[in-house]
Design a protein around this motif. Sequence first.
Motif, short mmCIF file in Angstrom:
data_model
loop_
_atom_site.label_atom_id
_atom_site.label_comp_id
_atom_site.label_asym_id
_atom_site.label_seq_id
_atom_site.Cartn_x
_atom_site.Cartn_y
_atom_site.Cartn_z
N LEU A 314 58.44 101.46 13.30
CA LEU A 314 57.52 102.48 13.78
C LEU A 314 57.93 102.97 15.17
CD1 LEU A 314 53.90 101.36 12.83
CD2 LEU A 314 55.03 103.49 12.25
N PHE A 315 58.37 102.05 16.00
CA PHE A 315 58.80 102.42 17.35
C PHE A 315 59.98 103.38 17.31
CE2 PHE A 315 61.57 101.53 21.01
CZ PHE A 315 60.70 101.83 22.06
N SER A 316 60.91 103.15 16.40
CA SER A 316 62.09 104.02 16.31
C SER A 316 61.76 105.38 15.69
CB SER A 316 63.18 103.33 15.49
OG SER A 316 62.72 103.06 14.18
N ARG A 317 60.62 105.47 14.96
CA ARG A 317 60.25 106.73 14.31
C ARG A 317 59.26 107.56 15.12
NH1 ARG A 317 57.94 105.54 8.62
NH2 ARG A 317 57.73 107.81 8.70
N MET A 318 58.93 107.12 16.31
CA MET A 318 57.94 107.86 17.12
C MET A 318 58.44 109.25 17.48
SD MET A 318 56.31 104.98 19.66
CE MET A 318 55.21 106.14 20.44
N GLY A 319 59.74 109.41 17.64
CA GLY A 319 60.29 110.71 17.99
C GLY A 319 60.13 111.76 16.91
N GLU A 320 59.94 111.33 15.65
CA GLU A 320 59.76 112.30 14.57
C GLU A 320 58.46 113.09 14.72
OE1 GLU A 320 60.00 110.29 10.87
OE2 GLU A 320 61.93 109.30 11.31
N TRP A 321 57.46 112.50 15.37
CA TRP A 321 56.19 113.20 15.62
C TRP A 321 56.10 113.72 17.06
CZ3 TRP A 321 56.53 109.41 11.99
CH2 TRP A 321 55.94 109.66 10.76
#
Length: 487
Positions: A314-321
Motif C-alpha cells: 500500500l505504501f508503494s502504491r500511494m503515488g497512484e492516487w
Amino acid sequence: MWRRHLLRRLLPPPATTAGAGSAACPSPFLRHLSIASTPNQSTSLASSLATALATLSTTPPPATSPDAYFSLHFSDVRPTNALLAEALSLSPPATSRAAADLFRFLVRRRSLHPSDGALSVVVRHLARRRDFPAVRALIQEFPSALGPDTLDAYLLHLARAGRPTDAVKVFDELPGQLRTRESLTSLVSSLASEGFPSHAERTVKKVANEIFPDDEICTVLISGYANAGKLDDALRLIGETRRGGFQPGLDAYNAVLDCVCWLCRKKDPLRMPVEAEKFLVDMEANGIPRDAGTFRVLITNFCKIRKTEDAMNLFSRMGEWGCSPDAETYLVLIRSLYQAARLSEGDEMMTWMRSAGFGDQLDRKAYYGFIKILCGIERVEHAVKVFRMMKGYGHSPGVKSYSLLIEKLTRHNLGDRANALFREAVARGVTVTPGEYKIDKRYVKAKKEKKVKKRLTLPEKMRLKSKRLYKLRMSFVKKPRRRMLRA
C-alpha cells in the motif's frame, strides 16, 4: 618646553583606563534596575506564587484569609496572563480553590483585566481537579470574561469527567450572544471526542431551528460515532447527511474506515481487506477520493494484524492516487518493520522519512519506541545502533533508554558494555538506578568438561575382552536371510 608644562597644569588630565571603564559600564545599582524584569525574575515570581498557593492549600490553612495573605506578600506584583499561567502550571492540582482566590485578588487588588485568556487558564486548572462548582462560581462572578477559550476548556473537561448532561446544560444556559455556531461546534466536538456522540446529536437536533448544522458539525458527529465503535449509527448519519444536501468531510470517511478495520480485527482479521475494499469502493462511487489519511488508516491496521508486506505494498502504491505519506505513516511502518525483524528495511525507511522532510518527528520519544521494540525481539545489537543514531542526531537519551539498554545488555551477558553505558549516563547527568539483573541461560557459555580416562580394573578388562572376542566370532557366522511372510 615651559609651554608644554604650562598646558599640562592648565588642562584637565585625560580620563584613565579605570575611569573610562567606569563611565562605560553602569553602576551596580543601575545594572540591578536594568535586569529587574528579566525572564529569570518572572520565573522566580511565578514559583513564589505557586509556593503561596501550596501553602494556602495545606491543612490546617494559615490563620489569615487568602486575600490578606496575598496582599501581605504580593502587594507590588504587576500581573499578566503569562505570569498567571506559569504560576498555575508550577502549582500542584490540589491548589484549585487557592487558584480561584488568587484570580480574585489579582483582579480586585492588582488591576488584572478579567479577560477570556486569563479566566480560561484558571478554569483549566480548576477543571483538572474536577472542581466544577468553583468554575461555575467564577463564571457567575465574572460573566464578562466568559469567551470561546473559557467555554472550550469548561465543556471539554466536563465531557472528560463523564458529565455530558452538565455540558449540555451549560450550553443551554449560555446568553444569546454566546449561543453561536462556534460554541455549538465546541460542544459537539467535546462530547464526540470523549465518547458521547448520542448526546451531541440530540443537542444538534434540539437547536436545529436556531443553529442549523453545517458540514463541520456533521463530520464531527460521524467521527464521534465511528471512534466509539458504533458503525451502524455512523453509516446512518452519513446517509442522512447526504440526503440533506451535505457531504461529510474526508475525516469522517477515514474514521468510519478505521471503525470497519477495528471491528474486523476484533471479530475476524482475515475479512479486514475485503471489508475495507468494499468501503473504499463506496467512497469512490460517491466521489470521495482517497487521501494520505486513508492510506495511514489502512497501513496502521495492516501493521496491527502483522501484515507488514501488505502495508508495504500500500505504501508503494500511494503515488497512484497522488498521495504522499505523512510522518505518522512512516513511524508506523518503521515500528512494524522492526517488529517483523526486518532491520535493514526499517533503517532504510528511517532514511526515507528524513529525506521526505519529517526528520523533526524522529524525536527522543520515537527513538525510545524503536529501542523498546528491538529489545523486545532480542535484537540488542541493533538497539544499540539505533541508540547511537539517536545521539548522533542531537537527541539526548533519557533515563528509560539507558535503563532498558543496560538491563538488556546485562541479560545478554555483556556486562562490560552495560557498565560503560552506565558510566556514560552518569557523565551525562542522567540518574540511572543500578539494579541486579540475572543473566539469561541462553547466553551463558557452558564449560566443557574434560573427560578423564578411567583406569579399568582386571574384571572390567576381561569383560571387554570377552565382548570383543564374541563380536569377532559372530562376524564369521552366516546371517540367515529374511523371508517374505505371506499376509
